[in-house]
Write a protein that holds these residues in place. Structure first.
Motif, PDB file in Angstrom:
ATOM      1  N   HIS A   1      14.026  15.084  25.818  1.00 19.22           N
ATOM      2  CA  HIS A   1      13.530  14.165  25.041  1.00 19.22           C
ATOM      3  C   HIS A   1      12.717  13.205  25.780  1.00 19.22           C
ATOM      4  N   MET A   2      11.399  12.878  25.284  1.00 22.06           N
ATOM      5  CA  MET A   2      10.451  12.103  25.991  1.00 22.06           C
ATOM      6  C   MET A   2      10.075  10.933  25.603  1.00 22.06           C
ATOM      7  N   ARG A   3       9.707  10.026  26.244  1.00 24.97           N
ATOM      8  CA  ARG A   3       8.998   8.741  25.573  1.00 24.97           C
ATOM      9  C   ARG A   3       7.900   8.514  26.024  1.00 24.97           C
ATOM     10  N   LYS A   4       7.083   7.670  25.122  1.00 24.89           N
ATOM     11  CA  LYS A   4       5.611   7.620  25.636  1.00 24.89           C
ATOM     12  C   LYS A   4       5.275   7.400  26.815  1.00 24.89           C
ATOM     13  N   GLY A   5       4.248   8.001  27.441  1.00 22.30           N
ATOM     14  CA  GLY A   5       3.856   7.560  28.755  1.00 22.30           C
ATOM     15  C   GLY A   5       4.504   8.058  30.025  1.00 22.30           C
ATOM     16  N   ARG A   6       5.977   8.625  29.725  1.00 23.10           N
ATOM     17  CA  ARG A   6       6.725   9.091  30.641  1.00 23.10           C
ATOM     18  C   ARG A   6       6.432  10.261  31.023  1.00 23.10           C
ATOM     19  N   LEU A   7       6.979  10.738  32.244  1.00 27.68           N
ATOM     20  CA  LEU A   7       6.709  12.281  32.607  1.00 27.68           C
ATOM     21  C   LEU A   7       8.032  12.888  32.965  1.00 27.68           C
ATOM     22  N   ILE A   8       7.994  14.081  32.733  1.00 26.49           N
ATOM     23  CA  ILE A   8       9.272  14.823  33.198  1.00 26.49           C
ATOM     24  C   ILE A   8       8.866  15.977  34.177  1.00 26.49           C
ATOM     25  N   ALA A   9       9.482  16.442  35.377  1.00 25.56           N
ATOM     26  CA  ALA A   9       9.022  17.032  36.272  1.00 25.56           C
ATOM     27  C   ALA A   9       9.803  18.469  36.119  1.00 25.56           C
ATOM     28  N   LEU A  10       9.157  19.514  36.335  1.00 23.87           N
ATOM     29  CA  LEU A  10       9.863  20.770  36.449  1.00 23.87           C
ATOM     30  C   LEU A  10       9.336  21.752  37.567  1.00 23.87           C
ATOM     31  N   THR A  11      10.177  22.546  37.931  1.00 25.01           N
ATOM     32  CA  THR A  11       9.650  23.449  39.242  1.00 25.01           C
ATOM     33  C   THR A  11       9.818  25.060  38.399  1.00 25.01           C
ATOM     34  N   GLY A  12       8.573  25.622  38.459  1.00 24.51           N
ATOM     35  CA  GLY A  12       8.606  26.933  38.076  1.00 24.51           C
ATOM     36  C   GLY A  12       8.773  27.954  39.265  1.00 24.51           C
ATOM     37  N   GLY A  13       8.905  29.371  38.638  1.00 26.22           N
ATOM     38  CA  GLY A  13       8.962  30.295  39.725  1.00 26.22           C
ATOM     39  C   GLY A  13       7.676  31.215  39.705  1.00 26.22           C
ATOM     40  N   SER A  14       7.947  32.633  39.918  1.00 25.69           N
ATOM     41  CA  SER A  14       7.037  33.471  40.069  1.00 25.69           C
ATOM     42  C   SER A  14       6.624  34.189  38.779  1.00 25.69           C
ATOM     43  N   ASP A  15       7.329  33.797  37.701  1.00 24.65           N
ATOM     44  CA  ASP A  15       6.939  34.044  36.189  1.00 24.65           C
ATOM     45  C   ASP A  15       6.335  33.197  35.349  1.00 24.65           C
ATOM     46  N   PRO A  16       5.625  33.471  34.250  1.00 26.58           N
ATOM     47  CA  PRO A  16       4.954  32.465  33.367  1.00 26.58           C
ATOM     48  C   PRO A  16       6.160  31.554  32.923  1.00 26.58           C
ATOM     49  N   MET A  17       5.843  30.282  32.493  1.00 23.53           N
ATOM     50  CA  MET A  17       6.813  29.501  31.700  1.00 23.53           C
ATOM     51  C   MET A  17       6.005  29.156  30.264  1.00 23.53           C
ATOM     52  N   THR A  18       6.722  28.937  29.302  1.00 21.45           N
ATOM     53  CA  THR A  18       6.144  28.452  28.119  1.00 21.45           C
ATOM     54  C   THR A  18       6.419  27.127  27.792  1.00 21.45           C
ATOM     55  N   ILE A  19       5.759  26.122  27.019  1.00 19.58           N
ATOM     56  CA  ILE A  19       6.182  25.013  26.756  1.00 19.58           C
ATOM     57  C   ILE A  19       5.613  24.424  25.387  1.00 19.58           C
ATOM     58  N   THR A  20       6.357  23.862  24.619  1.00 18.03           N
ATOM     59  CA  THR A  20       6.039  23.384  23.374  1.00 18.03           C
ATOM     60  C   THR A  20       6.751  21.944  23.089  1.00 18.03           C
ATOM     61  N   ALA A  21       5.903  21.433  21.992  1.00 19.56           N
ATOM     62  CA  ALA A  21       6.503  19.977  21.892  1.00 19.56           C
ATOM     63  C   ALA A  21       6.074  19.842  20.269  1.00 19.56           C
ATOM     64  N   ASN A  22       6.935  18.771  19.828  1.00 17.15           N
ATOM     65  CA  ASN A  22       6.836  18.336  18.307  1.00 17.15           C
ATOM     66  C   ASN A  22       5.425  17.467  18.536  1.00 17.15           C
ATOM     67  N   LYS A  23       5.050  16.907  19.657  1.00 14.61           N
ATOM     68  CA  LYS A  23       3.703  15.676  19.529  1.00 14.61           C
ATOM     69  C   LYS A  23       3.157  16.033  20.700  1.00 14.61           C
ATOM     70  N   PRO A  24       1.906  15.488  20.847  1.00 17.47           N
ATOM     71  CA  PRO A  24       1.022  16.261  21.823  1.00 17.47           C
ATOM     72  C   PRO A  24       1.486  15.710  23.127  1.00 17.47           C
ATOM     73  N   ILE A  25       1.331  16.708  24.214  1.00 15.50           N
ATOM     74  CA  ILE A  25       1.539  16.451  25.704  1.00 15.50           C
ATOM     75  C   ILE A  25       0.485  16.907  26.617  1.00 15.50           C
ATOM     76  N   MET A  26       0.510  16.277  27.661  1.00 18.05           N
ATOM     77  CA  MET A  26      -0.392  16.723  28.773  1.00 18.05           C
ATOM     78  C   MET A  26       0.708  17.573  29.868  1.00 18.05           C
ATOM     79  N   VAL A  27       0.022  18.524  30.183  1.00 18.32           N
ATOM     80  CA  VAL A  27       0.995  19.403  31.300  1.00 18.32           C
ATOM     81  C   VAL A  27      -0.169  19.636  32.522  1.00 18.32           C
ATOM     82  N   VAL A  28       0.334  19.192  33.722  1.00 16.88           N
ATOM     83  CA  VAL A  28      -0.291  19.111  34.979  1.00 16.88           C
ATOM     84  C   VAL A  28       0.524  19.996  35.912  1.00 16.88           C
TER      85      VAL A  28
END
Length: 521
Positions: free
Chosen positions: A219-246
């Motif tokens: 769960h996320m709040r407006k303007g706040r970030l969540i940091a993740l670490t991925g590996g050597s395979d693709p990751m998929t991300i979905t959300a019920n409201k618009p997000i930015m992924v960097v």
């Protein structure tokens, strides 16, 4: 042939270049904004045909980075900064460039993820303003009364902290109104890890991410970030409201190349063709494109006229909920132009990244199709008389709290019988719907009434009128190619984009010059 005009008032530069395929334009390092505060360091690029622009900073290896430049038509008034914690005495930065006179800007400052007051200023066209800190400016909120270009990054970082080599970061931020909800994140092969920072545009955001390691929800709040670490395979991300992924390059695997930062394409931002040039500033290293496409569409993808299967490729499967996709990696040669497309017009994602030398890196999406979520009109099947819901709208404060993003007001209907045509109240950017006195007769029975609410630093603004029900779901779509105007500063590479591109400013010290690569689409 494109006639491309480049204007930089600081240097009294006003040149016209003829571009037949792609052209590299070198700009003086004097246009690099190293200072805090206001400067006259905007660069405007216009063209009479579709072009794209990529920007490369050039200096020592640790100052090498690149980005896709957004056109002025793709700019906005609401942004969140993405950066990283700088090392030692170096800085993390937010840089703003104005494309119109009398542009009022407020930066609600966040340092190391904690609020730290605000600063406000007024810019004229071509003026730029930089805020710098020895702390991470990520999550700082930037709002304005007119569209602006916002670039953020850091002078020198380790990713992860205290690990690997150092590198500068730079990225042209995407306005909040163009954020989206579905992402497929390729790894940066052959590197074994990558880092993600995911930002929420609204409270109540439920973000789900999937990888070979498992499925998770946050769960996320407006303007706040969540940091993740991925590996050597693709990751998929979905959300019920618009997000930015960097996405950030991870330098903890003892492989040549440094960190970098780039926006991740959303699935809705895929297009069917890309033209690009691979930068050439080092004699060693590698450059690659990562292509994300449906399995069924792989056979139609061509690179420089050859089926992708005739190139030396590496293919990785994508996990649920996009298990019908794959990611394909292809090495490309520096100082060469490429045409990547699908013969049947299928849309796919693509980004370019490189490790040019043992101590440099860059990465950026090759093109974006932007859908304005704030004008993604929610419309009923029939409507004759409209009413505003009684829910309390989010308010806007320009001093210490983030400005709310625009949203669309759902209309209610007092009739279930479809009339021959509709009459709708017609107003644009009014602060009071009750003051709307104009009535518009819709042109066809397929047009229906809409109301759109957009927040600004001065309060909510409403627009209403008729709209075609069949196209209401894409009320405002922008392709980052075509008729664009760009404003930027520093050395940039020009590619085919559009003739109305945007302002860009460079924000790093110790850069010798920068380049624009302009290419025809």
């Amino acid at each position: 042939m494109a006639n491309v005009r480049v204007i930089a008032p600081l240097l009294k530069l006003d040149n016209i270049y003829q571009v037949s395929n792609s052209t590299l334009i070198t700009l003086s390092g004097d246009l690099s904004q190293n200072e805090d505060g206001k400067q006259l360091k905007g660069i405007e690029v216009t063209s009479d045909v579709n072009i794209s622009i990529t920007y490369i900073t050039v200096g020592s290896a640790d100052w090498f980075e690149g980005m896709l430049v957004l056109p002025t038509k793709a700019l906005g008034m609401h942004y969140y900064a993405a950066s990283y914690r700088p090392i030692s005495s170096f800085s993390s930065e937010v840089l703003v460039a104005a494309i119109e006179n009398d542009t009022d800007v407020v930066i609600n400052i966040t340092l190391n993820l904690h609020g730290h007051g605000s600063t406000s200023f007024r810019l004229q066209k071509y003026e730029t303003y930089q805020f710098k800190s020895k702390f991470d400016v990520t999550e700082s909120y930037i709002s304005s009364n007119k569209p602006i270009a916002v670039i953020s990054g850091a002078a020198l970082v380790n990713i992860p902290p205290n690990t690997g080599d150092t590198q500068s970061l730079i990225e042209h931020l995407t306005p909040i109104k163009y954020w989206t909800t579905q992402f497929i994140v390729p790894p940066t092969y052959p590197r074994t890890h990558f880092v993600l920072r995911i930002f929420a545009s609204k409270d109540g955001t439920l973000m789900r991410y999937h990888s070979k390691a498992g499925n998770h929800a946050r769960h996320m709040r407006k303007g706040r970030l969540i940091a993740l670490t991925g590996g050597s395979d693709p990751m998929t991300i979905t959300a019920n409201k618009p997000i930015m992924v960097v996405q950030y390059g991870h330098d903890g695997d003892n492989i040549a190349g440094d960190p970098f930062m780039m926006n991740v394409q959303g699935v809705s931002q895929f297009v069917d063709s890309y033209k690009f040039e691979v930068p050439s500033f080092y004699d060693s290293g590698s450059n690659s494109i990562a292509i994300t496409t449906k399995k069924a569409d792989v056979g139609g993808i061509e690179l420089n006229g050859l089926p992708i299967g005739q190139w030396e490729i590496k293919t990785l499967p994508v996990v649920s909920p996009f298990a019908d996709y794959v990611t394909i990696f292809v090495n490309v040669t520096a100082n060469n132009s490429y045409d990547l497309s699908h013969s049947g017009g299928a849309k796919f994602g693509a980004f370019l990244y490189g490790r040019p030398g043992i101590a440099a890196a860059y990465g950026y999406p090759l093109r974006l199709m932007l859908h304005d979520a704030e004008k993604n009109c929610t419309l009923p099947s029939t409507t004759t008389i409209t009413t505003i819901p009684t829910t309390t709208p989010t308010t806007t404060t320009i001093v210490t709290t983030a400005v709310s993003t625009a949203s669309t007001t759902t209309l209610s209907s007092s009739s279930t019988t479809k009339p021959d045509f509709h009459w709708c109240f017609k107003c644009e950017n009014t602060s009071n719907l009750k003051a709307c006195k104009n009535v518009q007769k819709c042109n066809s029975t397929n047009e229906i009434c809409f109301i759109n609410r957009q927040s600004s630093p001065t309060g909510n603004l409403y627009s209403s009128g008729c709209i075609d029900a069949d196209v209401s779901h894409t009320c405002n779509t922008i392709s980052l190619t075509g008729e664009y105007d760009f404003i930027l500063t520093f050395s940039v590479k020009l590619h085919n984009l559009r003739k109305d591109y945007g302002f860009v400013s460079v924000i790093y010290p110790a850069i010798v010059y920068c380049t624009l690569t302009i290419s025809l689409i």
